[in-house]
Design a protein around this motif. Sequence first.
Motif, PDB file in Angstrom:
ATOM      1  N   ILE A 266       0.839  -1.204   0.000  1.00  0.00           N
ATOM      2  CA  ILE A 266       0.000   0.000   0.000  1.00  0.00           C
ATOM      3  C   ILE A 266       0.874   1.255   0.000  1.00  0.00           C
ATOM      4  O   ILE A 266       0.597   2.230  -0.719  1.00  0.00           O
ATOM      5  CB  ILE A 266      -0.951  -0.014   1.203  1.00  0.00           C
ATOM      6  CG1 ILE A 266      -1.981  -1.133   1.028  1.00  0.00           C
ATOM      7  CG2 ILE A 266      -1.657   1.332   1.366  1.00  0.00           C
ATOM      8  CD1 ILE A 266      -2.800  -1.422   2.262  1.00  0.00           C
ATOM      9  N   GLY A 270       0.053   2.401  -3.380  1.00  0.00           N
ATOM     10  CA  GLY A 270      -1.227   3.051  -3.145  1.00  0.00           C
ATOM     11  C   GLY A 270      -1.404   4.347  -3.921  1.00  0.00           C
ATOM     12  O   GLY A 270      -2.425   4.537  -4.603  1.00  0.00           O
ATOM     13  N   HIS A 290      -5.685  -3.775   0.976  1.00  0.00           N
ATOM     14  CA  HIS A 290      -6.581  -3.103   1.924  1.00  0.00           C
ATOM     15  C   HIS A 290      -7.582  -4.097   2.515  1.00  0.00           C
ATOM     16  O   HIS A 290      -7.885  -4.059   3.720  1.00  0.00           O
ATOM     17  CB  HIS A 290      -7.328  -1.976   1.214  1.00  0.00           C
ATOM     18  CG  HIS A 290      -6.516  -0.737   1.005  1.00  0.00           C
ATOM     19  ND1 HIS A 290      -6.030   0.011   2.047  1.00  0.00           N
ATOM     20  CD2 HIS A 290      -6.112  -0.121  -0.150  1.00  0.00           C
ATOM     21  CE1 HIS A 290      -5.356   1.051   1.561  1.00  0.00           C
ATOM     22  NE2 HIS A 290      -5.386   0.995   0.241  1.00  0.00           N
ATOM     23  N   ARG A 293      -6.189  -6.170   5.244  1.00  0.00           N
ATOM     24  CA  ARG A 293      -6.024  -5.392   6.477  1.00  0.00           C
ATOM     25  C   ARG A 293      -7.370  -5.091   7.133  1.00  0.00           C
ATOM     26  O   ARG A 293      -7.414  -4.474   8.201  1.00  0.00           O
ATOM     27  CB  ARG A 293      -5.307  -4.080   6.165  1.00  0.00           C
ATOM     28  CG  ARG A 293      -3.864  -4.244   5.716  1.00  0.00           C
ATOM     29  CD  ARG A 293      -3.254  -2.918   5.324  1.00  0.00           C
ATOM     30  NE  ARG A 293      -3.241  -1.971   6.445  1.00  0.00           N
ATOM     31  CZ  ARG A 293      -2.904  -0.690   6.334  1.00  0.00           C
ATOM     32  NH1 ARG A 293      -2.579  -0.200   5.146  1.00  0.00           N
ATOM     33  NH2 ARG A 293      -2.907   0.099   7.372  1.00  0.00           N
ATOM     34  N   ASP A 295      -9.679  -3.136   5.835  1.00  0.00           N
ATOM     35  CA  ASP A 295     -10.107  -1.774   5.511  1.00  0.00           C
ATOM     36  C   ASP A 295     -11.043  -1.816   4.312  1.00  0.00           C
ATOM     37  O   ASP A 295     -10.660  -1.543   3.175  1.00  0.00           O
ATOM     38  CB  ASP A 295      -8.883  -0.908   5.227  1.00  0.00           C
ATOM     39  CG  ASP A 295      -9.214   0.582   5.133  1.00  0.00           C
ATOM     40  OD1 ASP A 295     -10.424   0.907   5.031  1.00  0.00           O
ATOM     41  OD2 ASP A 295      -8.286   1.401   5.148  1.00  0.00           O
ATOM     42  N   ALA A 298     -11.479   1.435   2.123  1.00  0.00           N
ATOM     43  CA  ALA A 298     -10.444   1.729   1.131  1.00  0.00           C
ATOM     44  C   ALA A 298     -10.487   0.736  -0.018  1.00  0.00           C
ATOM     45  O   ALA A 298     -10.192   1.087  -1.169  1.00  0.00           O
ATOM     46  CB  ALA A 298      -9.062   1.698   1.796  1.00  0.00           C
ATOM     47  N   ALA A 299     -10.866  -0.516   0.274  1.00  0.00           N
ATOM     48  CA  ALA A 299     -10.844  -1.544  -0.765  1.00  0.00           C
ATOM     49  C   ALA A 299     -11.998  -1.398  -1.751  1.00  0.00           C
ATOM     50  O   ALA A 299     -11.821  -1.631  -2.961  1.00  0.00           O
ATOM     51  CB  ALA A 299     -10.875  -2.927  -0.124  1.00  0.00           C
TER      52      ALA A 299
END
Length: 496
Positions: A266, A270, A290, A293, A295, A298-299
Amino acid sequence: MTCRPRATTALIAAALALVLSGCGDEIEEAPSRPPVAGGAALGRLLADADAAMARGALPDAARMLDEARSLAPESPDLWVAIARLRLRGGEHLTALEAADRALAFGPDHAPALLLRALMVRDAHGASDALRWFAAARKAAPDNPDILAEYAATLGDGGQASAMLKMVRALADAAPDDPRVPWLQAVLAARGGEYGLARSLLERSGMAQREVPAALLLDALISLEEGNVDSAAATLETLAARQPANARVRELLARALLAGGREDALIARFGPEAALPEASPYLVMLVARAHERRGDRAAAAPLLARAYGPMRAGPVVLAVREGLPAPTAETRAALLAGNRSGARAGAEALRQRFPASADVASLAGDAFMGGGDAQAALTAYGLAAEARRPWPLARKTIAAFQRSGRGEVADLLLIRQVAGDTQTASAALALAERLAAGGDWAGAAALLDHAIRLGAGHDPMLLRLRLRAAQELGDKGGKARFAAVLAEVQPRTLKAR
């Protein structure tokens, strides 16, 4: 036909095409020199000029070649050396003129025929170059440089059996040439025999000498063998040396994800995934990081981009660390909306370097960014006289389309795919055009070829291939591609 959606395997074959196209790196550094017509003095000057070029002392090489020209102005060896010097100095177009003079003075001169073969391969693709390689081999049947480049070009053209035959001829002519195990390693990797490929690559010694193409092959083998940390380290080195190489960056991102280094992925990619130019594959990898993790916020938008419709038309590329200053400055101007500044800078470069294909291509980018498709076509056409890789062909096709000359764009695309059979994205682009015209059988054949090259992870390709199976009434294919697409397509992910 098999479709393996694993992301590592999906990149292997396409990247190996780049490996093949780079296997001439060693030849430029240490060309074999046959006896020179023109006397011992000329031979010494040309050898000294070669040595000067190898160490980057181009002005010294130019001085020596000027002296050699006074001794034998019609020597084909001299004009081959002049062409090589001009290529090293970025004077691609005048290098073509020098190569033509070499052939005019020696129509059957093997080094001149080899140089012309390499130039035709760069400008027109593997298939057009093969007759030149055949002529060069006829002139010097046991020349190792000719045999090695001929073999590589056969591989670029998808002729694996013919490539193997040529590699065996190279082994007979020069048993100790490191390009023998190197080319065998490429063939083994393309055949999925990665253990054998590793052994052959080590025997060649090219990875130890940090030849870029050998480093790429080393990383590909490591990825396939599960040595992802080793692959990532090698790809980091390559990415630093070749900052504009999108394939290397994608492979590096894949290695980081496979190694569980989501944070590093990321941080490294990113910002790039947010750019309009980012490939769907890279965007998908960052989204997966993402997702791992936890998230989802964000994904989700990244997955929507990765699996959504393909963007239309070219985009202005980002400025990357390590790019040549003129390229970085032109991209920065275009990204800032300073079209006139980008064009002025490109025009100034063309005045300084009128024989450079790289500068002509950069000028074309500036013109396209400024909305002048016709000026871009003129510049791209000049660049294509020296070489026309797929990125340049793709931009030229876009310029033709933007200028309302769609039929010419289609013809250029067909010619590009015919000359460059190992680029999956080019095959996919032509398949899209055929599908738009209702030629589903032709589209299916091209898509199958792209899958064999390693593009079986691409959801857009799979959707188009599924549509082709539906249009052709292929029930088995419809079921097969629907299943593969279901594996590749992510579940719906919404931000919480």
